[in-house]
Design a protein around this motif. Structure first.
Motif, PDB file in Angstrom:
ATOM      1  N   GLY A  11      38.009  49.114  41.537  1.00 41.70           N
ATOM      2  CA  GLY A  11      39.033  48.387  40.612  1.00 41.70           C
ATOM      3  C   GLY A  11      38.324  48.026  39.358  1.00 41.70           C
ATOM      4  N   GLY A  13      39.923  46.539  36.864  1.00 37.79           N
ATOM      5  CA  GLY A  13      40.606  45.713  35.822  1.00 37.79           C
ATOM      6  C   GLY A  13      39.653  44.624  35.345  1.00 37.79           C
ATOM      7  N   TRP A  36      43.807  54.822  38.810  1.00 36.59           N
ATOM      8  CA  TRP A  36      44.604  55.141  37.912  1.00 36.59           C
ATOM      9  C   TRP A  36      43.882  54.814  36.555  1.00 36.59           C
ATOM     10  CZ3 TRP A  36      47.268  52.309  41.744  1.00 36.59           C
ATOM     11  CH2 TRP A  36      48.090  52.983  42.668  1.00 36.59           C
ATOM     12  N   SER A  43      48.267  48.122  36.602  1.00 34.75           N
ATOM     13  CA  SER A  43      47.637  46.943  36.929  1.00 34.75           C
ATOM     14  C   SER A  43      47.942  45.712  36.367  1.00 34.75           C
ATOM     15  CB  SER A  43      46.120  47.501  36.407  1.00 34.75           C
ATOM     16  OG  SER A  43      46.015  47.609  35.061  1.00 34.75           O
ATOM     17  N   VAL A  51      46.632  35.249  26.700  1.00 33.55           N
ATOM     18  CA  VAL A  51      46.272  34.299  26.311  1.00 33.55           C
ATOM     19  C   VAL A  51      44.972  33.855  26.626  1.00 33.55           C
ATOM     20  CG1 VAL A  51      47.048  31.810  26.020  1.00 33.55           C
ATOM     21  CG2 VAL A  51      48.760  33.711  26.185  1.00 33.55           C
ATOM     22  N   VAL A 173      40.250  54.803  46.755  1.00 32.14           N
ATOM     23  CA  VAL A 173      39.740  54.607  47.992  1.00 32.14           C
ATOM     24  C   VAL A 173      40.967  54.507  48.997  1.00 32.14           C
ATOM     25  CG1 VAL A 173      38.717  52.604  49.522  1.00 32.14           C
ATOM     26  CG2 VAL A 173      37.885  52.979  47.173  1.00 32.14           C
ATOM     27  N   GLY A 204      42.913  43.666  42.520  1.00 28.02           N
ATOM     28  CA  GLY A 204      44.155  42.871  42.019  1.00 28.02           C
ATOM     29  C   GLY A 204      45.331  42.683  43.370  1.00 28.02           C
ATOM     30  N   GLN A 316      52.677  42.530  36.959  1.00 25.17           N
ATOM     31  CA  GLN A 316      52.928  41.604  38.195  1.00 25.17           C
ATOM     32  C   GLN A 316      51.553  40.652  38.278  1.00 25.17           C
ATOM     33  OE1 GLN A 316      52.526  45.125  39.144  1.00 25.17           O
ATOM     34  NE2 GLN A 316      50.504  44.738  38.644  1.00 25.17           N
ATOM     35  N   SER A 343      46.579  35.431  39.852  1.00 25.77           N
ATOM     36  CA  SER A 343      47.583  34.371  39.831  1.00 25.77           C
ATOM     37  C   SER A 343      48.202  34.140  38.464  1.00 25.77           C
ATOM     38  CB  SER A 343      47.037  33.041  40.593  1.00 25.77           C
ATOM     39  OG  SER A 343      46.691  33.315  41.893  1.00 25.77           O
TER      40      SER A 343
HETATM   41  C1  LIG Z   1      52.794  39.630  32.553  1.00 25.01           C
HETATM   42  C2  LIG Z   1      51.230  39.007  32.680  1.00 25.01           C
HETATM   43  C3  LIG Z   1      50.667  37.795  31.648  1.00 25.01           C
HETATM   44  C4  LIG Z   1      49.745  37.459  32.213  1.00 25.01           C
HETATM   45  N1  LIG Z   1      49.106  36.557  31.185  1.00 25.01           N
HETATM   46  C5  LIG Z   1      47.756  36.234  31.239  1.00 25.01           C
HETATM   47  C6  LIG Z   1      47.256  35.431  30.232  1.00 25.01           C
HETATM   48  O1  LIG Z   1      48.138  35.287  29.196  1.00 25.01           O
HETATM   49  N2  LIG Z   1      45.836  35.110  30.350  1.00 25.01           N
HETATM   50  C7  LIG Z   1      45.308  35.058  31.491  1.00 25.01           C
HETATM   51  O2  LIG Z   1      44.139  34.984  31.615  1.00 25.01           O
HETATM   52  N3  LIG Z   1      45.630  36.106  32.473  1.00 25.01           N
HETATM   53  C8  LIG Z   1      47.172  36.643  32.336  1.00 25.01           C
HETATM   54  N4  LIG Z   1      47.612  37.260  33.417  1.00 25.01           N
HETATM   55  C9  LIG Z   1      46.736  37.480  34.530  1.00 25.01           C
HETATM   56  C10 LIG Z   1      45.748  38.475  34.415  1.00 25.01           C
HETATM   57  O3  LIG Z   1      45.946  39.510  33.704  1.00 25.01           O
HETATM   58  C11 LIG Z   1      45.334  38.891  35.886  1.00 25.01           C
HETATM   59  O4  LIG Z   1      45.037  37.913  36.958  1.00 25.01           O
HETATM   60  C12 LIG Z   1      44.156  39.988  35.891  1.00 25.01           C
HETATM   61  O5  LIG Z   1      44.364  40.923  34.801  1.00 25.01           O
HETATM   62  C13 LIG Z   1      43.885  40.522  37.043  1.00 25.01           C
HETATM   63  O6  LIG Z   1      42.830  41.509  37.005  1.00 25.01           O
HETATM   64  P1  LIG Z   1      42.274  42.148  38.503  1.00 25.01           P
HETATM   65  O7  LIG Z   1      41.335  42.757  37.974  1.00 25.01           O
HETATM   66  O8  LIG Z   1      42.353  41.143  39.412  1.00 25.01           O
HETATM   67  O9  LIG Z   1      43.588  43.133  38.716  1.00 25.01           O
HETATM   68  P2  LIG Z   1      43.908  44.694  38.160  1.00 25.01           P
HETATM   69  O10 LIG Z   1      44.142  44.551  36.857  1.00 25.01           O
HETATM   70  O11 LIG Z   1      45.088  44.794  38.847  1.00 25.01           O
HETATM   71  O12 LIG Z   1      42.902  45.603  38.527  1.00 25.01           O
HETATM   72  C14 LIG Z   1      42.983  46.155  39.949  1.00 25.01           C
HETATM   73  C15 LIG Z   1      42.411  47.530  39.741  1.00 25.01           C
HETATM   74  O13 LIG Z   1      42.191  48.132  40.956  1.00 25.01           O
HETATM   75  C16 LIG Z   1      42.728  49.558  41.064  1.00 25.01           C
HETATM   76  N5  LIG Z   1      42.911  49.977  42.556  1.00 25.01           N
HETATM   77  C17 LIG Z   1      43.848  49.462  43.280  1.00 25.01           C
HETATM   78  N6  LIG Z   1      43.751  50.082  44.481  1.00 25.01           N
HETATM   79  C18 LIG Z   1      42.595  50.922  44.442  1.00 25.01           C
HETATM   80  C19 LIG Z   1      42.178  52.012  45.535  1.00 25.01           C
HETATM   81  N7  LIG Z   1      42.769  51.874  46.642  1.00 25.01           N
HETATM   82  N8  LIG Z   1      41.267  52.641  45.066  1.00 25.01           N
HETATM   83  C20 LIG Z   1      40.707  52.627  43.642  1.00 25.01           C
HETATM   84  N9  LIG Z   1      41.164  51.438  42.854  1.00 25.01           N
HETATM   85  C21 LIG Z   1      42.235  50.716  43.227  1.00 25.01           C
HETATM   86  C22 LIG Z   1      43.947  49.588  40.266  1.00 25.01           C
HETATM   87  O14 LIG Z   1      44.165  50.687  39.677  1.00 25.01           O
HETATM   88  C23 LIG Z   1      43.628  48.453  39.196  1.00 25.01           C
HETATM   89  O15 LIG Z   1      43.211  49.123  37.964  1.00 25.01           O
HETATM   90  C24 LIG Z   1      48.785  37.742  33.252  1.00 25.01           C
HETATM   91  C25 LIG Z   1      49.370  38.535  34.096  1.00 25.01           C
HETATM   92  C26 LIG Z   1      50.543  39.339  33.852  1.00 25.01           C
HETATM   93  C27 LIG Z   1      50.911  40.536  34.690  1.00 25.01           C
END
Ligand SMILES: Cc1cc2nc3c(=O)[nH]c(=O)nc-3n(C[C@H](O)[C@H](O)[C@H](O)COP(=O)(O)OP(=O)(O)OC[C@H]3O[C@@H](n4cnc5c(N)ncnc54)[C@H](O)[C@@H]3O)c2cc1C
Length: 381
Positions: A11, A13, A36, A43, A51, A173, A204, A316, A343
């Motif tokens: 991941g 992100g 992706w 994601s 923000v 994966v 995520g 999401q 969250s």
């Molecule tokens: C509309 C919206 C507004 C938001 N506003 C804010 C804000 O203003 N400020 C703030 O701080 N946060 C905000 N957030 C929250 C924040 O964006 C998320 O909590 C954070 O980006 C999550 O990151 P992550 O890396 O955990 O998940 P993700 O960004 O979803 O990354 C997970 C990655 O794992 C990959 N993946 C999944 N399954 C597999 C697999 N089997 N094999 C390989 N790769 C895989 C996916 O492709 C993805 O790229 C917001 C979220 C949203 C949706």
């Protein structure tokens, strides 16, 4: 010379990208995978902007983490010669009747060393006459906060990671049984297997699918619609030149980011939307939410009344039951780590989460109790 520990991060992100970078800086050999691509449109880190704020109500330790994260974002902007952080300031509007959240934030802002001022409606009207402050009793202005580029930042972090010697691969994966499948190597979508000493899953909203027994429904993805409205021609009152990021706890928690770099005036409702499948969900914004957001826009920003919708994005949230992050070692497999549960507020903390997870993994430490999976023991039975 002992060989370097090899760590696979799944991941790319906000959580995984920064984690991979900090693991590398701690001396590991790191392979980062994403199904992706960094900040892809499915994601939770996708879309344009997020923000960056320190006001967090009574929910802590996030003000302190945000203060550190802000320093790290700024440091990396300098290091990479880019502008991921936009220092527009953030304005919190505390409405008559319920200003508990804003009140509770003040001591934590102070303790975290985040600059802020408390403003009267008169002072706010003087500074930002383009906002209608009806109902607003007072405000918090964080002059050094602002917003971050989102999907761009994920790509920039991965570029930095690769430039410092990390390996990035676009591959998925294949979900399997944790004990038998992940521990002895990850099965990838291209048919290969990736073997490492330790594994960090930062997937995520997909974490529940990859760990149905351990995470399962503890992370609940909800659909969140984001709207961008066109600003009046030749008028910069609603752009980052003149308007801070703003948040309003009026009836619902609504927030927005001023127009910037060709994008419209962003506005979104923080209320949790319906459950959403991050892989197959169609990303069409709801007409009902649009109508609500339009009403609000016309009320709070009168010159934007009737402004055209120029873009929508559907993302999401990946909600943990208590809205706190989930950062822990897998309860049964000691070389597997899980990092997620952003969250709706995780993005800004990316660099701090990266530092934290890298320290846990490299020094084989226990995660902070407030982020451990064990806190849900009652819910999971
Ligand atoms: C509309 C919206 C507004 C938001 N506003 C804010 C804000 O203003 N400020 C703030 O701080 N946060 C905000 N957030 C929250 C924040 O964006 C998320 O909590 C954070 O980006 C999550 O990151 P992550 O890396 O955990 O998940 P993700 O960004 O979803 O990354 C997970 C990655 O794992 C990959 N993946 C999944 N399954 C597999 C697999 N089997 N094999 C390989 N790769 C895989 C996916 O492709 C993805 O790229 C917001 C979220 C949203 C949706």
């Amino acid at each position: 010379m002992p060989s370097k520990s090899h760590i696979a991060v799944v991941g790319a992100g906000a959580f995984g990208g920064w984690t991979a970078l900090y693991l590398l800086r701690r001396g590991a050999r790191v392979t980062l995978l994403d199904a992706w691509g960094p900040g892809n449109a499915r994601s939770s880190s996708g879309g344009d902007t997020r923000v960056m704020r320190g006001t967090y109500g009574p929910d802590q330790p996030y003000a302190r983490m945000a203060a550190r994260a802000m320093r790290l974002w700024k440091e990396h902007d300098q290091r990479w010669n880019c502008r991921l952080f936009h220092q527009t300031g953030v304005l919190w509007m505390a409405t008559a009747g319920d200003d508990e959240y804003e009140r509770a934030s003040l001591p934590f802002l102070r303790e975290a060393g985040i600059k802020f001022e408390e403003l009267s409606p008169e002072e706010m009207t003087r500074r930002w006459p383009q906002i209608n402050f009806e109902d607003v009793r007072w405000g918090i202005h964080e002059p050094e906060s602002g917003f971050l580029r989102a999907n761009t930042a994920c790509q920039v972090v991965v570029n930095g990671f690769v430039a410092e010697g990390g390996e990035y691969r676009q591959a998925a994966v294949v979900p399997g049984k944790v004990e038998s499948d992940y521990r002895d190597g990850l099965r990838l979508s291209d048919g290969s297997t990736l073997l490492a000493d330790q594994y960090v899953f930062a997937c995520g909203p997909w974490l529940g699918k990859l760990f149905p027994e351990t995470v399962g429904d503890l992370i609940r993805p909800t659909k969140q619609d984001v709207f961008f409205f066109g600003t009046p021609a030749g008028d910069d009152r609603f752009s980052e030149a003149k308007l801070p990021v703003w948040a309003d706890h009026r009836d619902r928690f609504t927030y927005g980011i001023p127009a910037n770099e060709g994008h419209g005036f962003k506005i979104a409702d923080d209320s949790r939307g319906p459950e959403f499948d991050p892989t197959s969900g169609e990303r069409t914004a709801s007409a009902e939410t649009l109508a609500m957001v339009r009403d609000y826009l016309g009320f709070r920003f009168p010159a934007m009344k009737g402004a055209p919708l120029v873009e929508t994005q559907v993302c999401q949230y990946e909600n943990a039951p208590d809205n706190h992050f989930i950062i822990d070692r897998h309860p049964r497999v000691e070389n597997i780590w899980i990092a997620g549960g952003g969250s709706g507020h995780g993005f800004k903390h990316g660099p701090v989460i990266g530092e934290m997870v890298a320290e846990l993994v490299m020094e084989r430490k226990d995660a902070d109790a407030m982020f451990r999976l064990g806190r849900f023991a009652k819910e999971t039975g």
